[in-house]
Write a protein that holds these residues in place. Sequence first.
Motif, PDB file in Angstrom:
ATOM      1  N   ALA A  91      -4.880   1.255 -27.771  1.00  0.00           N
ATOM      2  CA  ALA A  91      -4.300   2.336 -28.570  1.00  0.00           C
ATOM      3  C   ALA A  91      -3.302   3.141 -27.742  1.00  0.00           C
ATOM      4  O   ALA A  91      -2.206   3.474 -28.213  1.00  0.00           O
ATOM      5  N   ALA A  92      -3.667   3.445 -26.504  1.00  0.00           N
ATOM      6  CA  ALA A  92      -2.790   4.241 -25.639  1.00  0.00           C
ATOM      7  C   ALA A  92      -1.453   3.543 -25.401  1.00  0.00           C
ATOM      8  O   ALA A  92      -0.411   4.201 -25.277  1.00  0.00           O
ATOM      9  N   ALA A  93      -1.484   2.214 -25.358  1.00  0.00           N
ATOM     10  CA  ALA A  93      -0.241   1.461 -25.139  1.00  0.00           C
ATOM     11  C   ALA A  93       0.720   1.590 -26.319  1.00  0.00           C
ATOM     12  O   ALA A  93       1.924   1.338 -26.173  1.00  0.00           O
ATOM     13  N   LEU A  94       0.211   1.996 -27.472  1.00  0.00           N
ATOM     14  CA  LEU A  94       1.033   2.125 -28.677  1.00  0.00           C
ATOM     15  C   LEU A  94       1.466   3.566 -28.946  1.00  0.00           C
ATOM     16  O   LEU A  94       2.285   3.799 -29.836  1.00  0.00           O
ATOM     17  N   VAL A  95       0.912   4.506 -28.198  1.00  0.00           N
ATOM     18  CA  VAL A  95       1.199   5.922 -28.426  1.00  0.00           C
ATOM     19  C   VAL A  95       2.481   6.311 -27.702  1.00  0.00           C
ATOM     20  O   VAL A  95       2.630   6.048 -26.506  1.00  0.00           O
ATOM     21  N   ARG A  96       3.369   6.941 -28.434  1.00  0.00           N
ATOM     22  CA  ARG A  96       4.608   7.453 -27.870  1.00  0.00           C
ATOM     23  C   ARG A  96       4.576   8.984 -27.875  1.00  0.00           C
ATOM     24  O   ARG A  96       3.814   9.578 -28.642  1.00  0.00           O
ATOM     25  N   ALA A 114      -9.852  10.749 -24.855  1.00  0.00           N
ATOM     26  CA  ALA A 114      -9.277   9.821 -23.889  1.00  0.00           C
ATOM     27  C   ALA A 114      -7.812   9.533 -24.205  1.00  0.00           C
ATOM     28  O   ALA A 114      -6.980   9.416 -23.302  1.00  0.00           O
ATOM     29  N   LEU A 115      -7.471   9.419 -25.491  1.00  0.00           N
ATOM     30  CA  LEU A 115      -6.077   9.186 -25.862  1.00  0.00           C
ATOM     31  C   LEU A 115      -5.218  10.402 -25.536  1.00  0.00           C
ATOM     32  O   LEU A 115      -4.064  10.259 -25.113  1.00  0.00           O
ATOM     33  N   ALA A 116      -5.766  11.594 -25.717  1.00  0.00           N
ATOM     34  CA  ALA A 116      -5.025  12.799 -25.347  1.00  0.00           C
ATOM     35  C   ALA A 116      -4.751  12.826 -23.846  1.00  0.00           C
ATOM     36  O   ALA A 116      -3.659  13.195 -23.405  1.00  0.00           O
ATOM     37  N   ALA A 117      -5.754  12.421 -23.054  1.00  0.00           N
ATOM     38  CA  ALA A 117      -5.596  12.432 -21.599  1.00  0.00           C
ATOM     39  C   ALA A 117      -4.594  11.381 -21.127  1.00  0.00           C
ATOM     40  O   ALA A 117      -3.943  11.559 -20.093  1.00  0.00           O
ATOM     41  N   ALA A 118      -4.455  10.296 -21.897  1.00  0.00           N
ATOM     42  CA  ALA A 118      -3.589   9.190 -21.492  1.00  0.00           C
ATOM     43  C   ALA A 118      -2.173   9.298 -22.062  1.00  0.00           C
ATOM     44  O   ALA A 118      -1.322   8.471 -21.732  1.00  0.00           O
ATOM     45  N   SER A 119      -1.928  10.302 -22.898  1.00  0.00           N
ATOM     46  CA  SER A 119      -0.661  10.368 -23.627  1.00  0.00           C
ATOM     47  C   SER A 119       0.018  11.718 -23.417  1.00  0.00           C
ATOM     48  O   SER A 119      -0.580  12.673 -22.931  1.00  0.00           O
ATOM     49  N   GLU A 120       1.262  11.784 -23.810  1.00  0.00           N
ATOM     50  CA  GLU A 120       2.039  13.008 -23.678  1.00  0.00           C
ATOM     51  C   GLU A 120       2.347  13.614 -25.049  1.00  0.00           C
ATOM     52  O   GLU A 120       2.802  12.920 -25.948  1.00  0.00           O
ATOM     53  N   ARG A 121       2.059  14.874 -25.204  1.00  0.00           N
ATOM     54  CA  ARG A 121       2.511  15.659 -26.352  1.00  0.00           C
ATOM     55  C   ARG A 121       2.229  14.974 -27.691  1.00  0.00           C
ATOM     56  O   ARG A 121       3.127  14.770 -28.498  1.00  0.00           O
ATOM     57  N   ILE A 122       0.977  14.627 -27.924  1.00  0.00           N
ATOM     58  CA  ILE A 122       0.644  13.999 -29.200  1.00  0.00           C
ATOM     59  C   ILE A 122       0.070  15.026 -30.168  1.00  0.00           C
ATOM     60  O   ILE A 122      -0.426  16.081 -29.762  1.00  0.00           O
ATOM     61  N   GLU A 123       0.153  14.703 -31.442  1.00  0.00           N
ATOM     62  CA  GLU A 123      -0.449  15.500 -32.502  1.00  0.00           C
ATOM     63  C   GLU A 123      -1.758  14.799 -32.849  1.00  0.00           C
ATOM     64  O   GLU A 123      -1.757  13.702 -33.408  1.00  0.00           O
TER      65      GLU A 123
END
Length: 268
Positions: A91-96, A114-123
């Motif tokens: 999932a993290a690989a698909l998050v922009r 975990a996705l929040a920690a692995a990603s930048e500025r997500i909603e």
Amino acid sequence: MNSALFPDSSMYAMAVTKLRAAGCVFAEEEARMLLSAAQTPASLAAMVDRRAAGLPLEHVIGWTEFCGLRIAVDPGVFVPRRRTEFLVHHAAALVRPEAVVVDLCCGSGAVAAALAAASERIELYASDIDPVAVRCALRNVTAAGGHVYEGDLFEPLPGNLRGRIDVLVANAPYVPTEAIRRLPPEARMHEALLALDGGTDGLDIQRRVAGAAPLWLAPGGHLLVETSQRQAPLTVEIFAQSGLIPQVASSEELDATVVIGTRPVLTI
């Protein structure tokens, strides 16, 4: 081990002895974790007794490690499995940056956090039907800047998310009803049945998620679910019937299988 509270090794030895007698395979490691979490010798003894009685270690100490994070896990809440880190990885690989990310059947909110920690500025949004899980997720997900809702799948989500979700993860229950009785006692007796039982073939919730996903996904958006290797062909069929383009990813090391469905981008 909390050497300030427990300056000698007698409490550690007591914990190991009791845990071994109860059949805990990793008695030494668990004893160290219990000593680290305990505040007094009396609280340690009570924690050891609860663990020896079969309560999951994570419920006793109140947290588990997941994707390098400490995730709060309350009694009765589904304990995140290590295999689910494979779902997070894909999932993290698909998050922009600026992506809209939703975690359905969020349980403790471990995947969302975990996705929040692995990603930048997500909603970030998460939902679960179990109020006990939602209370737990509120601690994990809101700390990561996300929003948590109580209700059935998409129902409690803000309506303005329709057609806007870039990455939708749903670690929905996928254990067939008949197989619940064969689960380890820790799961069968101490985790919510709602978080385990996926219906006759284990795929009832996946069908509901996939059926509604095209209404909520943005064009080119992705739905990711964890499933078993045996069930994966059926999950692929469910995704395809719902209008999603499916693909399967597996990890033999983690005994993990993830099916990814993409909403097509229509061109004129």
